[in-house]
Enzyme design. Structure first.
Site, PDB file in Angstrom:
ATOM      1  CB  CYS A   2      -0.875   0.009   1.255  1.00 18.40           C
ATOM      2  SG  CYS A   2      -1.810  -1.517   1.469  1.00 18.40           S
ATOM      3  NE  ARG A  27       4.342   1.749  -1.429  1.00 18.46           N
ATOM      4  CZ  ARG A  27       5.503   1.096  -1.257  1.00 18.46           C
ATOM      5  NH1 ARG A  27       6.511   1.369  -2.037  1.00 18.46           N
ATOM      6  NH2 ARG A  27       5.618   0.195  -0.333  1.00 18.46           N
ATOM      7  CD1 TRP A  73      -2.212  -4.671  -4.877  1.00 13.76           C
ATOM      8  CD2 TRP A  73      -2.025  -6.098  -3.168  1.00 13.76           C
ATOM      9  NE1 TRP A  73      -2.139  -5.946  -5.390  1.00 13.76           N
ATOM     10  CE2 TRP A  73      -2.034  -6.835  -4.368  1.00 13.76           C
ATOM     11  CE3 TRP A  73      -1.919  -6.796  -1.955  1.00 13.76           C
ATOM     12  CZ2 TRP A  73      -1.935  -8.228  -4.406  1.00 13.76           C
ATOM     13  CZ3 TRP A  73      -1.825  -8.182  -1.980  1.00 13.76           C
ATOM     14  CH2 TRP A  73      -1.826  -8.883  -3.195  1.00 13.76           C
ATOM     15  CG  ASN A  99       2.561  -1.020   3.203  1.00 14.17           C
ATOM     16  OD1 ASN A  99       2.040  -2.054   2.802  1.00 14.17           O
ATOM     17  ND2 ASN A  99       3.747  -0.592   2.788  1.00 14.17           N
ATOM     18  N   GLY A 100       0.977  -3.429   5.321  1.00 17.52           N
ATOM     19  CA  GLY A 100       1.562  -4.663   5.855  1.00 17.52           C
ATOM     20  C   GLY A 100       0.473  -5.659   6.221  1.00 17.52           C
ATOM     21  CD  GLU A 484      10.763  -9.550 -17.453  1.00 17.28           C
ATOM     22  OE1 GLU A 484      10.340  -8.383 -17.366  1.00 17.28           O
ATOM     23  OE2 GLU A 484      10.586 -10.416 -16.570  1.00 17.28           O
ATOM     24  CE  LYS A 488       7.426  -6.472 -17.293  1.00 16.33           C
ATOM     25  NZ  LYS A 488       8.262  -7.298 -16.542  1.00 16.33           N
ATOM     26  CD  GLU A 491       4.302  -7.751 -14.588  1.00 15.99           C
ATOM     27  OE1 GLU A 491       4.235  -7.066 -13.559  1.00 15.99           O
ATOM     28  OE2 GLU A 491       5.299  -7.775 -15.349  1.00 15.99           O
ATOM     29  CG  HIS A 507      10.281 -32.930 -23.249  1.00 10.39           C
ATOM     30  ND1 HIS A 507      10.698 -34.188 -23.629  1.00 10.39           N
ATOM     31  CD2 HIS A 507      11.283 -32.081 -23.602  1.00 10.39           C
ATOM     32  CE1 HIS A 507      11.905 -34.109 -24.159  1.00 10.39           C
ATOM     33  NE2 HIS A 507      12.288 -32.844 -24.165  1.00 10.39           N
ATOM     34  CE  LYS A 606       8.237  -0.818 -10.327  1.00 10.79           C
ATOM     35  NZ  LYS A 606       8.442  -1.473 -11.579  1.00 10.79           N
TER      36      LYS A 606
END
Ligand code: AGP
Length: 611
Positions: A2, A27, A73, A99-100, A484, A488, A491, A507, A606
């Site tokens: 947050c 955040r 968040w 925040n936590g 990566e 991307k 996301e 496989h 983030k």
């Protein structure tokens, strides 16, 4: 996770807090709120973005010289008005933002319910706040003391800010695991999860450490530990301008940060790499060079995109330095009782330097006598401060949730580190060493050339925006880049995408291939080239749609692929720094084509400061 903001001083607090929340919205952005003191406590909160809150309180009396604000968040309790922060205590006199995660909140809630407390939200935060108020009442102590007593009883991570109707100038703040920065002004103080809310007001900041509590008034900042002992605040001068955290004319931070890479990679190499003199200067590495030279193994811990940088580091360090490397997901490493011996080197890679999984993983390793080397972007962040040595990536503030310029910064640091250690160990020939220095030095220019053809990817993105799934394939040094690229796209476009070593297709995953599946090959010229051409033919034979990132002058793959994008030629070790750029752009343009908020994609944040 947050975003937290606070202000106490002579200015109007509301505009400072609301602007700060907008800067911290990367955040967490599912609900938001502010608390002000003007003739009593005023709390305004709402599900949605900061702009929605701002809209909803136009015309309200927002005058106050003290304020706290939060952008969320969600962890405990779905995004809603009642679960939004700030929360207010039973008496209505205290407001708190957090925040936590309070891990033992259920136990404490039970105790409070037995005492007759009722709760209006599902959050752990409201439980902690009423726990604090209960202690304040029963112990007949002040808020600072009540917070100290309460924090000794809870487990989990927190950064909390509280204001009290009966003490209208004071903010009580405390942290453990979640970041807190206090900006020191003349007769005023600013508080934030990072320095962005205070940049235009002060460049003097204090990074609060774990288990520290701050009593903040306009003209006073007192820091204490939970043992009630005073700590002298250590003031750091910020080296960051406001422009760095603004869009600079780009539609999105993500696009700005992609296009910043020629200069951010240059900034990362500057003062460290001198290809003409054939030197690499990295004090963090040299201070630990004996450890690196004698290392029996290196363990890399990271999450998400940083983990992909770690995987590439495994390939590069083993190739150049001949040191065995293990790459660990920090969250798994933290709980699986790994074997860490005294003197083992742990490389922790993190853009934010605040990722809880990585932070607790290295704290555990440090307890076992490991040496921690941090590769971090945010200056002064927790991972940077607890590492024994390290290297900053100098990519500047990265606001877009999807990491782009920090990733190429991480790769640049990894390349320089590996070359430096290999040189010191004598595991690389002078010719190869000098050649790779030249290649690395040429990367910013080559990235600039790639960005000039960005529009080509817009057309490819438009063509495949309707796909439900996608596969990213690469071999060798390009395998981590395939992973990566898949991350991307996931996301930024919400398309289900997976990355694989190209040969692994046979496989199992090849069963997914049909005429509707875009398969993105990272296939720059390297020692795996012939092999990856065969993998392409396997996909082609099953009508898969092939998009290929290839090296200029490649005459084979254009005949096989449905869409191609060229990158300049480079040594196979360096080429991943180039081939990742078109994948960043592809995901950006697919996201735009699907009208996704690419800077704040759903469900993400983030900096993941909770485990
Ligand atoms: C990448 O685009 C994501 N934002 C995410 O996977 C990120 O890489 C991960 O959370 C690790 O963050 P860090 O580098 O700040 O530790």
């Amino acid at each position: 996770m947050c975003g937290i903001v606070g202000y106490t001083g002579p200015r109007e607090a509301y505009p400072i807090v609301i602007t700060g929340l907008k800067r911290l919205e990367y955040r967490g952005y599912d609900s938001t709120g502010v608390a002000l003191l003007n003739g009593g406590l005023k709390v305004y909160k709402k599900k949605g973005r900061v702009a929605d809150l701002e809209e909803s309180i136009i015309g309200k009396d927002l005058h106050s010289n003290i304020g706290i604000g939060h952008t969320r968040w969600a962890t405990h309790g779905e995004p809603s008005d009642r679960n939004a922060h700030p929360h207010t205590s039973k008496s209505g006199k205290l407001a708190m933002i957090h925040n936590g995660i309070i891990e033992n909140y259920a136990q404490i809630k039970k105790e409070l319910v037995n005492k007759g407390y009722a709760f209006t939200s599902d959050t752990d935060t409201e439980v902690l706040l009423n726990f604090i108020e209960d202690i304040k009442k029963n112990n007949e102590c002040n808020l600072e003391e009540a917070v100290r007593v309460a924090l000794k009883r809870i487990t989990g991570a927190y950064c909390i800010l509280l204001i009290d109707e009966d003490d209208p100038q004071t903010i009580i703040a405390a942290r453990k695991g979640s970041p807190l920065v206090i900006g020191v002004g003349k007769g005023e103080h600013f508080l934030g999860s990072d320095a962005s809310p205070m940049l235009e007001y002060t460049k003097e900041v204090v990074y609060v450490n774990d288990y520290e509590l701050a009593i903040v008034r306009p003209d006073e900042l007192i820091l204490k530990n939970l043992g009630n002992e005073k700590i002298t605040p250590f003031i750091t001068k910020l080296d960051m301008e406001l422009a760095a955290i603004e869009k600079g004319g780009y539609d999105h931070f993500m696009l700005k940060e992609i296009f910043e890479q020629p200069s951010t990679i240059h900034d990362c190499l500057r003062g460290r790499l001198d290809a003409t003199a054939g030197t690499i200067t990295m004090s963090g590495v040299m201070n630990n060079i004996e450890h690196f030279k004698n290392a029996q193994r290196i363990i890399i811990v990271a999450c998400g995109t940083s983990w992909h940088a770690g995987l590439l580091a495994e390939y590069v360090i083993e190739e150049l330095c001949r040191i065995p490397v293990e790459v660990e997901y920090a969250s798994e490493f933290r709980y699986r009782n790994p074997i860490v011996n005294k003197g083992d080197i742990i490389i922790a890679i993190s853009q934010s330097g605040e990722t809880a999984d990585t932070l607790v993983a290295i704290e555990r390793a440090k307890e076992n006598g490991a040496i921690i080397f941090g590769i971090v972007n945010v200056v002064g962040s927790s991972i940077a401060r607890i590492s024994d040595g390290g290297a900053y990536t100098h990519a500047g503030p990265e606001i877009g949730v999807a990491s782009t310029k920090a990733f190429t910064g991480q790769l640049a640091v990894i390349m320089m580190m590996a070359l430096k250690i290999a040189k010191e160990k004598g595991t690389i020939t002078d010719e190869r060493y000098n050649n790779l220095l030249m290649e690395l030095d040429a990367v910013p220019e080559k990235v600039d050339a790639i960005l000039k053809s960005a529009d080509l990817l817009k057309a490819i993105a438009e063509k495949y925006k309707g796909a439900g799934d996608a596969l990213f394939l690469g071999r060798g040094y390009n395998f981590p880049i395939a992973l990566e690229g898949a991350l991307k796209l996931k996301e930024i476009s919400y398309i289900h995408a997976e990355g694989y070593p190209a040969a692994e297709m046979k496989h199992g995953p090849i069963a997914l291939v049909d005429e509707n599946l875009p398969v993105i090959f990272v296939a720059t010229k390297d020692s795996y080239h012939e092999k990856i051409v065969s993998n392409m033919q396997e996909i082609k034979a099953r009508k898969g749609k092939i998009i290929a990132i290839i090296t200029e002058g490649d005459e084979v793959i254009p005949g096989l692929a449905d869409d191609i994008f060229y990158v300049p030629a480079a040594d196979e070790i360096i080429a991943p720094m180039l081939s990742t750029i078109p994948l960043q752009l592809l995901s950006y343009y697919v996201g735009i084509a699907k009208a996704v908020d690419v800077d704040k994609p759903r469900n993400l944040a983030k900096s993941v400061t909770v485990e």
